[in-house]
Write a protein that holds these residues in place. Structure first.
Motif, PDB file in Angstrom:
ATOM      1  N   LEU A 195      43.301  37.538  21.924  1.00  0.00           N
ATOM      2  CA  LEU A 195      43.250  35.952  21.952  1.00  0.00           C
ATOM      3  C   LEU A 195      44.577  35.570  21.798  1.00  0.00           C
ATOM      4  O   LEU A 195      44.393  34.072  22.238  1.00  0.00           O
ATOM      5  N   LEU A 223      46.536  35.211  24.595  1.00  0.00           N
ATOM      6  CA  LEU A 223      45.973  34.095  25.910  1.00  0.00           C
ATOM      7  C   LEU A 223      47.188  33.292  25.032  1.00  0.00           C
ATOM      8  O   LEU A 223      47.412  32.257  25.788  1.00  0.00           O
ATOM      9  N   THR A 252      35.871  33.584  19.544  1.00  0.00           N
ATOM     10  CA  THR A 252      35.213  32.822  20.657  1.00  0.00           C
ATOM     11  C   THR A 252      36.934  32.330  21.034  1.00  0.00           C
ATOM     12  O   THR A 252      37.864  32.472  22.207  1.00  0.00           O
ATOM     13  N   ALA A 253      37.540  32.178  19.865  1.00  0.00           N
ATOM     14  CA  ALA A 253      39.050  31.837  19.736  1.00  0.00           C
ATOM     15  C   ALA A 253      39.744  32.152  18.549  1.00  0.00           C
ATOM     16  O   ALA A 253      39.522  31.738  18.081  1.00  0.00           O
ATOM     17  N   GLY A 295      44.511  30.235  21.079  1.00  0.00           N
ATOM     18  CA  GLY A 295      43.497  31.035  22.770  1.00  0.00           C
ATOM     19  C   GLY A 295      42.929  31.753  22.355  1.00  0.00           C
ATOM     20  O   GLY A 295      41.449  31.384  21.515  1.00  0.00           O
ATOM     21  N   GLY A 296      41.444  31.024  23.668  1.00  0.00           N
ATOM     22  CA  GLY A 296      40.375  31.951  23.498  1.00  0.00           C
ATOM     23  C   GLY A 296      39.852  30.692  25.785  1.00  0.00           C
ATOM     24  O   GLY A 296      40.579  30.357  25.747  1.00  0.00           O
ATOM     25  N   SER A 297      38.890  30.500  24.926  1.00  0.00           N
ATOM     26  CA  SER A 297      37.278  29.040  25.408  1.00  0.00           C
ATOM     27  C   SER A 297      37.134  28.239  24.702  1.00  0.00           C
ATOM     28  O   SER A 297      36.661  28.582  23.736  1.00  0.00           O
ATOM     29  N   ARG A 298      35.688  28.112  24.859  1.00  0.00           N
ATOM     30  CA  ARG A 298      34.296  26.870  25.163  1.00  0.00           C
ATOM     31  C   ARG A 298      35.288  26.322  24.302  1.00  0.00           C
ATOM     32  O   ARG A 298      34.819  24.892  23.304  1.00  0.00           O
ATOM     33  N   MET A 299      36.131  25.810  24.419  1.00  0.00           N
ATOM     34  CA  MET A 299      37.115  24.191  23.791  1.00  0.00           C
ATOM     35  C   MET A 299      36.122  23.335  22.892  1.00  0.00           C
ATOM     36  O   MET A 299      36.571  23.024  22.266  1.00  0.00           O
ATOM     37  N   ASN A 300      36.413  23.245  23.874  1.00  0.00           N
ATOM     38  CA  ASN A 300      35.512  21.481  24.058  1.00  0.00           C
ATOM     39  C   ASN A 300      34.674  21.527  23.136  1.00  0.00           C
ATOM     40  O   ASN A 300      34.131  20.545  22.918  1.00  0.00           O
TER      41      ASN A 300
END
Length: 150
Positions: free
Chosen positions: A34, A37, A72-73, A94-99
């Motif tokens: 992560l 990323l 996740t991040a 780095g990661g996902s689903r930041m929202n």
């Protein structure tokens, strides 16, 4: 037959943990993909080894972001000393689903920066960061963003 059960979209449980330098080695293997990323955009100037060395030395802090107990991040932050003030800096994300977790992270960072006497929170980011930056009163300065803490 009618189903009278209503299903609600539930928000994921967000847990954001700072990792002190003495504990970096315990989590670094799971965090590295992560971190990578976020580091890719700066690889000409900063390698993964450089980031890890800085985390171990305490020059920056690693944050692990969990959603429903799943990593996740990652975020790395530091304090930047400018001649006229110090700022809290978001170095790499780095990661996902930041929202789903960025609001929680920014509350933590804003509190820490304010309590630490920082004048602003700053971050560098790609064009896509604009979606996030606008919502938190960051102002683009080249691809560098600053959010004043008044």
């Amino acid at each position: 037959m009618l189903n009278n059960v209503v299903y609600f979209q539930q928000r994921a449980k967000v847990n954001i943990l700072p990792i002190l330098p003495e504990f970096v080695d315990e989590v670094i293997e799971q965090a590295l993909p992560l971190i990578r990323l976020g580091q890719k955009r700066a690889e000409r100037n900063t390698g993964l080894d450089d980031i890890v060395d800085d985390l171990r030395a305490g020059g920056s802090i690693l944050w692990l972001v969990y959603l429903d107990d799943k990593l996740t991040a990652t975020i790395t932050t530091s304090i930047v000393m400018h001649p006229r003030r110090s700022n809290f800096k978001v170095d790499f994300i780095g990661g996902s689903r930041m929202n789903e977790w960025i609001d929680d992270a920014m509350k933590i960072f804003t509190h820490m920066a304010t309590e630490g006497g920082c004048g602003a929170i700053e971050a560098d980011g790609r064009k896509g960061f604009e979606k996030i930056a606008d919502g938190f009163n960051f102002k683009p300065i080249y691809t560098h963003y600053e959010m004043e803490l008044n």
